[in-house]
Structure formats: structure tokens, C-alpha cells
Write an enzyme that holds these catalytic residues in place. Structure first.
Site, mmCIF file in Angstrom:
data_model
loop_
_atom_site.group_PDB
_atom_site.id
_atom_site.type_symbol
_atom_site.label_atom_id
_atom_site.label_comp_id
_atom_site.label_asym_id
_atom_site.label_seq_id
_atom_site.Cartn_x
_atom_site.Cartn_y
_atom_site.Cartn_z
ATOM 1 N N GLN A 34 0.856 -1.206 0.000
ATOM 2 C CA GLN A 34 0.000 0.000 0.000
ATOM 3 C C GLN A 34 0.882 1.242 0.000
ATOM 4 O O GLN A 34 2.115 1.155 0.069
ATOM 5 C CB GLN A 34 -0.897 0.006 1.236
ATOM 6 C CG GLN A 34 -0.137 0.135 2.550
ATOM 7 C CD GLN A 34 -1.070 0.161 3.760
ATOM 8 O OE1 GLN A 34 -2.045 -0.571 3.818
ATOM 9 N NE2 GLN A 34 -0.771 1.017 4.720
ATOM 10 N N GLY A 35 0.211 2.393 -0.072
ATOM 11 C CA GLY A 35 0.878 3.677 0.130
ATOM 12 C C GLY A 35 2.032 3.926 -0.840
ATOM 13 O O GLY A 35 1.928 3.677 -2.049
ATOM 14 N N ILE A 36 3.124 4.398 -0.283
ATOM 15 C CA ILE A 36 4.274 4.793 -1.104
ATOM 16 C C ILE A 36 4.882 3.578 -1.806
ATOM 17 O O ILE A 36 5.253 3.649 -2.987
ATOM 18 C CB ILE A 36 5.320 5.515 -0.220
ATOM 19 C CG1 ILE A 36 4.738 6.834 0.321
ATOM 20 C CG2 ILE A 36 6.606 5.769 -0.994
ATOM 21 C CD1 ILE A 36 5.583 7.517 1.389
ATOM 22 N N TYR A 174 11.056 7.862 15.895
ATOM 23 C CA TYR A 174 10.880 7.724 14.438
ATOM 24 C C TYR A 174 11.953 8.553 13.715
ATOM 25 O O TYR A 174 12.601 8.071 12.780
ATOM 26 C CB TYR A 174 9.469 8.179 14.049
ATOM 27 C CG TYR A 174 9.207 8.160 12.551
ATOM 28 C CD1 TYR A 174 8.925 6.974 11.899
ATOM 29 C CD2 TYR A 174 9.249 9.332 11.797
ATOM 30 C CE1 TYR A 174 8.680 6.953 10.523
ATOM 31 C CE2 TYR A 174 9.009 9.324 10.437
ATOM 32 C CZ TYR A 174 8.724 8.133 9.803
ATOM 33 O OH TYR A 174 8.502 8.114 8.443
ATOM 34 N N LYS A 178 15.068 7.508 11.029
ATOM 35 C CA LYS A 178 15.223 8.040 9.663
ATOM 36 C C LYS A 178 16.572 8.757 9.489
ATOM 37 O O LYS A 178 17.122 8.794 8.395
ATOM 38 C CB LYS A 178 14.034 8.950 9.319
ATOM 39 C CG LYS A 178 12.701 8.197 9.246
ATOM 40 C CD LYS A 178 12.736 7.078 8.181
ATOM 41 C CE LYS A 178 11.451 6.322 8.069
ATOM 42 N NZ LYS A 178 11.463 5.268 7.045
ATOM 43 N N PRO A 204 10.593 11.824 1.841
ATOM 44 C CA PRO A 204 9.304 12.487 1.606
ATOM 45 C C PRO A 204 8.904 13.381 2.777
ATOM 46 O O PRO A 204 9.504 13.328 3.856
ATOM 47 C CB PRO A 204 8.325 11.313 1.467
ATOM 48 C CG PRO A 204 9.150 10.081 1.345
ATOM 49 C CD PRO A 204 10.450 10.377 2.023
HETATM 50 N N1 LIG Z 1 3.566 8.725 4.806
HETATM 51 C C1 LIG Z 1 4.454 9.695 4.981
HETATM 52 O O1 LIG Z 1 4.105 10.887 5.118
HETATM 53 C C2 LIG Z 1 5.911 9.402 4.932
HETATM 54 C C3 LIG Z 1 6.409 8.122 4.871
HETATM 55 N N2 LIG Z 1 7.765 7.929 4.859
HETATM 56 C C4 LIG Z 1 8.320 6.578 4.811
HETATM 57 O O2 LIG Z 1 7.907 5.945 3.592
HETATM 58 C C5 LIG Z 1 7.765 4.540 3.810
HETATM 59 C C6 LIG Z 1 6.380 4.093 3.380
HETATM 60 O O3 LIG Z 1 5.412 4.825 4.113
HETATM 61 P P1 LIG Z 1 3.830 4.717 3.859
HETATM 62 O O4 LIG Z 1 3.554 4.172 2.529
HETATM 63 O O5 LIG Z 1 3.274 6.019 4.250
HETATM 64 O O6 LIG Z 1 3.436 3.624 4.981
HETATM 65 P P2 LIG Z 1 2.144 2.684 5.111
HETATM 66 O O7 LIG Z 1 2.003 2.409 6.561
HETATM 67 O O8 LIG Z 1 0.988 3.236 4.358
HETATM 68 O O9 LIG Z 1 2.621 1.338 4.348
HETATM 69 C C7 LIG Z 1 3.686 0.586 4.851
HETATM 70 C C8 LIG Z 1 3.694 -0.793 4.244
HETATM 71 O O10 LIG Z 1 4.820 -1.492 4.816
HETATM 72 C C9 LIG Z 1 4.390 -2.765 5.264
HETATM 73 N N3 LIG Z 1 5.220 -3.188 6.394
HETATM 74 C C10 LIG Z 1 5.203 -2.716 7.664
HETATM 75 N N4 LIG Z 1 6.083 -3.358 8.418
HETATM 76 C C11 LIG Z 1 6.701 -4.257 7.614
HETATM 77 C C12 LIG Z 1 7.716 -5.222 7.829
HETATM 78 N N5 LIG Z 1 8.248 -5.413 9.050
HETATM 79 N N6 LIG Z 1 8.131 -5.974 6.781
HETATM 80 C C13 LIG Z 1 7.557 -5.815 5.559
HETATM 81 N N7 LIG Z 1 6.592 -4.930 5.308
HETATM 82 C C14 LIG Z 1 6.161 -4.151 6.322
HETATM 83 C C15 LIG Z 1 2.928 -2.583 5.652
HETATM 84 O O11 LIG Z 1 2.217 -3.833 5.659
HETATM 85 C C16 LIG Z 1 2.445 -1.620 4.566
HETATM 86 O O12 LIG Z 1 2.008 -2.314 3.420
HETATM 87 C C17 LIG Z 1 8.059 4.309 5.289
HETATM 88 O O13 LIG Z 1 9.416 3.921 5.451
HETATM 89 C C18 LIG Z 1 7.827 5.681 5.912
HETATM 90 O O14 LIG Z 1 8.546 5.841 7.108
HETATM 91 C C19 LIG Z 1 8.660 8.953 4.885
HETATM 92 C C20 LIG Z 1 8.218 10.236 4.925
HETATM 93 C C21 LIG Z 1 6.815 10.585 4.954
HETATM 94 C C1 LIG Z 2 5.700 10.231 8.503
HETATM 95 C C2 LIG Z 2 6.898 11.065 8.373
HETATM 96 O O1 LIG Z 2 7.879 10.630 7.840
HETATM 97 C C3 LIG Z 2 6.924 12.376 8.876
HETATM 98 C C4 LIG Z 2 5.904 12.840 9.787
HETATM 99 O O2 LIG Z 2 7.794 13.101 8.569
#
Ligand SMILES: NC(=O)C1=CN([C@@H]2O[C@H](COP(=O)(O)OP(=O)(O)OC[C@H]3O[C@@H](n4cnc5c(N)ncnc54)[C@H](O)[C@@H]3O)[C@@H](O)[C@H]2O)C=CC1
Ligand SMILES: CC(=O)C(C)=O
Length: 278
Positions: A34-36, A174, A178, A204
Site C-alpha cells: 500500500q501507500g508509497i 521515528y 530516519k 518524503p
Molecule cells: N507517509 C508519509 O508521510 C511518509 C512516509 N515515509 C516513509 O515511507 C515509507 C512508506 O510509508 P507509507 O507508505 O506512508 O506507509 P504505510 O504504513 O501506508 O505502508 C507501509 C507498508 O509497509 C508494510 N510493512 C510494515 N512493516 C513491515 C515489515 N516489518 N516488513 C515488511 N513490510 C512491512 C505494511 O504492511 C504496509 O504495506 C516508510 O518507510 C515511511 O517511514 C517517509 C516520509 C513521509
Molecule cells: C511520517 C513522516 O515521515 C513524517 C511525519 O515526517
């Protein structure tokens, strides 16, 4: 004038301009359900790559796999927890066996934790370190070993954050994870450069995914803010005036995964619409 030369200064020959890669490459994306991660997987598939989708959530990667097949590329679904080193090594072996190669890893999986420093406890710290730091570390280690074994000038791409450039209140641990991703990115870039392997990170800002829903809810619990208010407040701080989409991130990862970034390594680039300036 030599017909092979391009007008202008320097000594560039048309033959020196690289052709786009002629064979499909294989990219492994963690947290691809999902997501990114999903947006990155779909974008790299559109760019021509076959994709190994790694996540702890089998149902979600099965859906993304179907989307990739609609794009016309092949997908492998691999259930693995990035915090477990053996599972990451096995995932890369499976990707190579099922998709016939392994050229790019996107260490995207991550989890958030919202808590004031006064309240964090050892178990929750260990959990986030194991996913966000060890998960990236094992991904780098396993991918680099495979690239070196195969003589592949592979690309390693890691998920950091604006929180990897600046500590945010309630996001201290967190943020620490990072910052750690940036450190690993720099060290690995230096260690693997002689093999032609590049290592970079994307940072991001505020991306409208489930992660932010959780962050916002937790801020509401801790501060008494209305649901949605913390997200809106963060968005107000973005110079470009809107929240980031997963596709905004994927566009940049496409550049990091492609030949145009071949001369770039050890960088952790802010792609945040203008929040943090470094
Ligand atoms: N959403 C945001 O605003 C930001 C996100 N990020 C980073 O981008 C990356 C993706 O974030 P999102 O898509 O927002 O997160 P999300 O929570 O929407 O998706 C994360 C995905 O990673 C999977 N996951 C979680 N733990 C896992 C593990 N131990 N092994 C394998 N898969 C696992 C989940 O099942 C999920 O599908 C993360 O590293 C996050 O820290 C960085 C900056 C901003
Ligand atoms: C989710 C994340 O990376 C933030 C708040 O910077």
C-alpha cells in the site's frame, strides 16, 4: 564537422549518450502492499521493470501484483518481514528465481511511532528500530552481496523522511530511525562504490497514506487535537500548498532507479514540497 558530434562545447559524441536499458530489470520493493511502496512498484513497472513485491500483508501485495500484470510486467509476491535478516535474504533469492534477475532494491517498509520522549518504552523502541533501521540494513547487506556475486551494478534505494533531516516533537524515535537510514545510505555508498553499486535515499514530507492516518490519530489522543487537525497543520507548513501523494514520491524513485542517476550516490534527497531546507 564530424556528423557524430553534437554542436557545442566539450567532446560529446552521440554514441556516448546511453541507450535506455534494453532488457527488463527486476526491482524488489519492500512495504509494497500500500501507500508509497505500492506507488513505487507501479511506477517502476510502468518504467519497464518486473517487480518483486515484499510485505507482511499477503492480501495487499496480491492486489498490487494484479495491477502490475495489467501494466504488462511480471510480479512476484513475497511475504517477508524486513526486520528478519533471513527473510530478506530468502526474498531476494525468490525474486531472482521467479523473475530472472535482481537489479534494484527499494527498502521502503517502515512504521511510525508517535510518543513524547518521556513516554517511550524499550519494547516499542526495539520494534521501530528493528523495522526502520535493521530492515534497511538487511536489505542493503543482502542486495549488495547478491549484486557483487552476480557482477550487477545495482541500485539500492532507501526510505528516509523529512524526519531524517529534522527532529519533530512526538516523533523523536521515528526521527532517529530516519537519521539512521541516512547514515546507512552514506556508509553503504562509500563501501560499495568500487563495485559500481549506488546507494541513495528519498526523504518524503507529508504523504496522505495510512501511516499519516495513524500519526494523526495518535496526535489527537496525546494532545487532544481534533482528528485531522495535525495533518492539516503539517500541510499548512508545505510551501507548495498541498499534501504529497505517493506518486510524487514514486516519480523521484523512478529517477533514482533509472540510468539518469548513475553518477549519484550517498545522497538522501528531500522531496517534500518545501518543508525542510538543507
Ligand atoms: N507517509 C508519509 O508521510 C511518509 C512516509 N515515509 C516513509 O515511507 C515509507 C512508506 O510509508 P507509507 O507508505 O506512508 O506507509 P504505510 O504504513 O501506508 O505502508 C507501509 C507498508 O509497509 C508494510 N510493512 C510494515 N512493516 C513491515 C515489515 N516489518 N516488513 C515488511 N513490510 C512491512 C505494511 O504492511 C504496509 O504495506 C516508510 O518507510 C515511511 O517511514 C517517509 C516520509 C513521509
Ligand atoms: C511520517 C513522516 O515521515 C513524517 C511525519 O515526517
Amino acid at each position: 564537422m564530424n556528423a557524430e558530434r553534437i554542436d557545442g562545447p566539450g567532446d560529446i559524441r552521440i554514441d556516448d549518450i546511453p541507450e535506455p536499458t534494453s532488457r527488463p530489470v527486476t526491482a524488489l520493493v519492500t512495504g509494497a502492499g500500500q501507500g508509497i511502496g505500492r506507488a513505487i512498484a507501479l511506477r517502476l513497472a510502468k518504467d519497464g521493470a518486473n517487480i518483486a513485491l515484499v510485505d507482511i500483508n499477503n492480501e495487499k501485495i496480491a492486489i498490487v501484483a494484479k495491477e502490475i500484470e495489467q501494466i504488462g510486467r511480471r510480479a512476484a509476491t513475497i511475504v517477508a518481514d524486513v526486520s528478519d535478516r533471513d527473510q530478506i535474504y530468502a526474498a531476494i533469492d525468490t525474486a531472482e528465481a521467479e523473475l530472472g534477475g535482481f537489479d534494484i532494491i527499494v527498502n521502503n517498509a517502515g512504521i511510525a511511532q508517535v510518543a513524547p520522549i518521556s513516554e517511550v518504552d524499550p519494547d516499542s523502541v526495539r520494534q521501530i528500530l528493528s523495522v526502520n533501521v535493521e530492515g534497511v540494513l538487511w536489505g542493503i547487506q543482502a542486495a549488495a552481496k547478491k549484486f557483487i556475486e552476480r557482477g550487477v551494478k545495482g541500485k539500492i534505494i532507501n526510505a528516509s523522511s523529512i524526519a531524517g533531516h529534522e527532529g519533530f516533537a512526538m516523533l523523536g524515535v521515528y526521527s532517529a530511525t530516519k537519521f539512521a537510514v541516512r547514515a546507512l545510505t552514506q556508509s553503504a555508498a562509500k563501501e560499495y562504490a568500487t563495485h559500481g553499486i549506488t546507494v541513495n535515499a528519498y526523504c518524503p514530507g507529508v504523504v496522505g497514506t495510512d501511516m499519516w492516518v495513524t500519526i494523526d490519530e495518535r496526535f489527537a489522543e496525546l494532545t487532544g487535537a481534533e482528528k485531522g487537525a495535525t495533518f492539516d497543520q503539517f500541510v499548512k507548513g508545505i510551501a507548495l500548498g498541498r499534501a504529497q501523494t505517493p506518486e510524487d514520491v514514486a516519480n523521484f524513485v523512478s529517477f533514482l532507479a533509472g540510468p539518469d542517476s548513475d553518477y549519484m550516490t550517498g545522497q538522501a534527497v528531500l522531496i517534500d514540497g518545501g518543508i525542510v531546507y538543507r
